[in-house]
Design an enzyme around this catalytic site. Structure first.
Site, PDB file in Angstrom:
ATOM      1  N   GLY A 111      31.713  39.904  51.248  1.00 21.55           N
ATOM      2  CA  GLY A 111      33.106  39.779  51.635  1.00 21.55           C
ATOM      3  C   GLY A 111      33.398  40.187  53.059  1.00 21.55           C
ATOM      4  O   GLY A 111      32.502  40.345  53.893  1.00 21.55           O
ATOM      5  N   ASN A 170      36.419  46.243  36.357  1.00 14.45           N
ATOM      6  CA  ASN A 170      35.577  47.434  36.288  1.00 14.45           C
ATOM      7  C   ASN A 170      36.256  48.718  36.728  1.00 14.45           C
ATOM      8  O   ASN A 170      35.979  49.786  36.190  1.00 14.45           O
ATOM      9  CB  ASN A 170      34.280  47.219  37.077  1.00 14.45           C
ATOM     10  N   GLU A 197      36.766  41.829  48.813  1.00 18.24           N
ATOM     11  CA  GLU A 197      35.708  42.798  48.464  1.00 18.24           C
ATOM     12  C   GLU A 197      34.989  42.196  47.275  1.00 18.24           C
ATOM     13  O   GLU A 197      35.524  42.147  46.162  1.00 18.24           O
ATOM     14  CB  GLU A 197      36.341  44.162  48.137  1.00 18.24           C
ATOM     15  N   CYS A 247      30.343  47.486  41.929  1.00 17.04           N
ATOM     16  CA  CYS A 247      29.868  46.610  43.002  1.00 17.04           C
ATOM     17  C   CYS A 247      29.156  47.390  44.093  1.00 17.04           C
ATOM     18  O   CYS A 247      28.337  46.837  44.822  1.00 17.04           O
ATOM     19  CB  CYS A 247      31.016  45.805  43.589  1.00 17.04           C
ATOM     20  N   GLU A 265      38.836  48.061  52.750  1.00 17.04           N
ATOM     21  CA  GLU A 265      39.779  48.839  51.972  1.00 17.04           C
ATOM     22  C   GLU A 265      39.557  50.310  52.307  1.00 17.04           C
ATOM     23  O   GLU A 265      38.467  50.708  52.708  1.00 17.04           O
ATOM     24  CB  GLU A 265      39.605  48.578  50.478  1.00 17.04           C
TER      25      GLU A 265
END
Length: 490
Positions: free
Chosen positions: A466, A163, A261, A295, A470
């Protein structure tokens, strides 16, 4: 079918693997198709790596780490190279945006303004942080000088989804390189083009051979081989919760550090004291951005009952007016789904919503356009709290709307799914904003807007979304190891 050239490959040919600074075919010659989702047509093929190719890439990365110059450079010197990466991304923004739009179906305007801009910012940010990796002295009762040293982990496997190919590769590769690691990048099967382009760009920016390697191909083959390779020292994964669970179990067997993630199903809370005009804009952006394939999107809208009917009416009028169409056109806001299987999944969830008693406020069907994988932005009301469409990740331009009667109920509904990646609050009450944000079980909470992202701001998930972060200095730290040194003064 058109020919895709990965940067200026010359005699190396199009769509090859990038291993040890060289373009090469897969060992068995296998290739896989890349499809333009706006038309459903094959635009090119790229090499499909197998275990032998992955092994070659990991060995190249290991050699570059063990005997190459990269990890031995000072952080400031690595930072200079990363600055050149950022400069080249900005210089070649038009071509990179074109590839990302072609590959994923992103509207070209958004690919340029969001994906390319954020990727350049990633490398620029970690270039600035690269020389901040220092240790510290520690005061102890020992008759000794105690201090810490922070260094790279080694070879990093970066596995990224379809994505946001460019951004989610940069969010891993930039901090990994800043810390002195080497990388093997496995992009999603469906969207490999920007990864291949970036391989050539890294080389031109001065990243030494073997420091960044790119292997394209199927997840169950190339991805699995990379996960299980004994030469990999860390796994950085973004993708679905189901695949992430498997990746984490493989990493656990080998006792390798991992960041995950994963999926999301964010709640967007609108209180009665919110500025509805601004809130509507944020609500629409939160669920149609990237055609809902985000997400950290906001597919669950929770609205205070006094403004519930009003907001539903506004959405019913506004959402059908969002420009859906050819991603090559500058006015397009919503492009196609990234592939046929993603489109079918959305159709199945909307059909399920009807079975569960949901009312389709607008949308609810495919858009027949140029043979592409288009779905109209859809708003669904009247679903029960335990609806699968509410509890599960649809990953498309679908918004469910639920009323709530109190702040406590809103928080309970928001936290009721297995996910915890993002959340949003619309309110004019500052105290409420802080109070609710503190209680939402999510890795990032936006107040009075959505998707405000910057490399300095960490993001990541809790629960089934998760672990690890990041962006920010937190990501940089996760690509390092700490060594303590204690020198006797006796």
């Amino acid at each position: 079918m058109t020919t895709f050239e990965t940067d200026q490959t010359g005699p190396t040919g199009p769509g090859r693997l990038f291993v040890g600074g060289q373009w090469r075919d897969a060992a068995d010659g296998a290739r896989t198709e890349v499809v333009d989702p706006s038309r459903g047509t094959v635009v090119t093929t790229v090499a499909a790596a197998g275990p032998a190719d992955v092994d070659a890439a990991v060995r190249a990365a290991r050699e570059a780490f063990d005997v190459g110059p990269w990890s031995g450079l000072s952080g400031r010197e690595r930072g200079r190279v990363l600055h050149r990466v950022a400069e080249l991304i900005r210089k070649e923004a038009d071509e990179i945006a074109r590839l990302e739009s072609l590959d994923v179906g992103k509207p070209i305007t958004l690919a340029h303004a969001v994906d390319v801009t954020n990727a350049a910012n990633d490398y620029e940010y970690y270039a600035a942080l690269a020389h901040t990796l220092d240790g510290a002295t520690r005061d102890t009762p020992l008759n000794a000088l105690a201090y810490t040293r922070r260094g790279p982990l080694g070879v990093v496997a970066a596995i990224t989804p379809f994505n946001f190919p460019l951004i989610l590769a940069g969010s891993k590769i930039a901090p990994a390189l800043a810390a002195g690691n080497t990388v093997v990048h496995k992009p999603a099967d469906e969207t490999p083009l920007s990864a291949l382009y970036m391989a050539g760009l890294f080389q031109r920016a001065g990243v030494p051979d073997g420091v960044v390697n790119v292997v394209t191909g199927a997840g169950p083959v190339a991805g699995e081989a990379l996960l299980r390779h004994p030469g990999v020292d860390k796994i950085a994964f973004t993708g679905s919760t189901a695949v992430g669970r498997h990746a984490a179990s493989v990493a656990g067997e080998a006792l390798k550090p991992v960041t995950m993630e994963l999926g999301g199903n964010a709640a967007h809370l609108v209180f009665e004291d919110a500025d509805l005009e601004k809130a509507v804009g944020a609500v629409i952006k939160a669920f149609v951005f990237n055609t809902g394939q985000f997400c950290m999107g906001g597919p669950r809208l929770l609205v205070a009952r006094p403004v519930h009917a009003t907001l539903l009416k506004i959405l019913a009028e506004a959402v059908p007016g969002v420009p859906v169409g050819d991603p090559r056109l500058p006015e397009t806001v919503v492009g196609p789904m990234a592939g046929e299987r993603h489109l079918r999944k959305v159709e199945e969830y909307v059909a399920l919503a009807r079975e569960e008693g949901g009312r389709i406020v607008c949308g609810g069907e495919r858009l027949d356009l140029d043979g592409g994988y288009y779905y109209r932005p859809t708003v669904i009301a009247d679903l029960p709290d335990d609806s699968r469409v509410i509890q599960e990740e649809v990953f498309g331009p679908v918004l469910t709307v639920q009323p709530f009667d109190s702040e406590e109920e809103a928080i309970a509904l928001a936290n009721s799914t297995p996910y915890g990646l993002a959340a949003g609050v619309q309110t004019g009450n500052l105290a409420r904003a802080h109070r609710v944000a503190a209680r939402l079980r999510a890795g990032i909470v936006w107040v009075n807007d959505w998707a405000m992202l910057d490399p300095a701001v960490p993001f990541g998930g809790v629960k089934e979304s998760g672990f690890g972060r990041e962006y920010g200095p937190e990501a940089l730290a996760s690509y390092t190891t700490v060594k303590s040194v204690v020198v006797s003064l006796d």
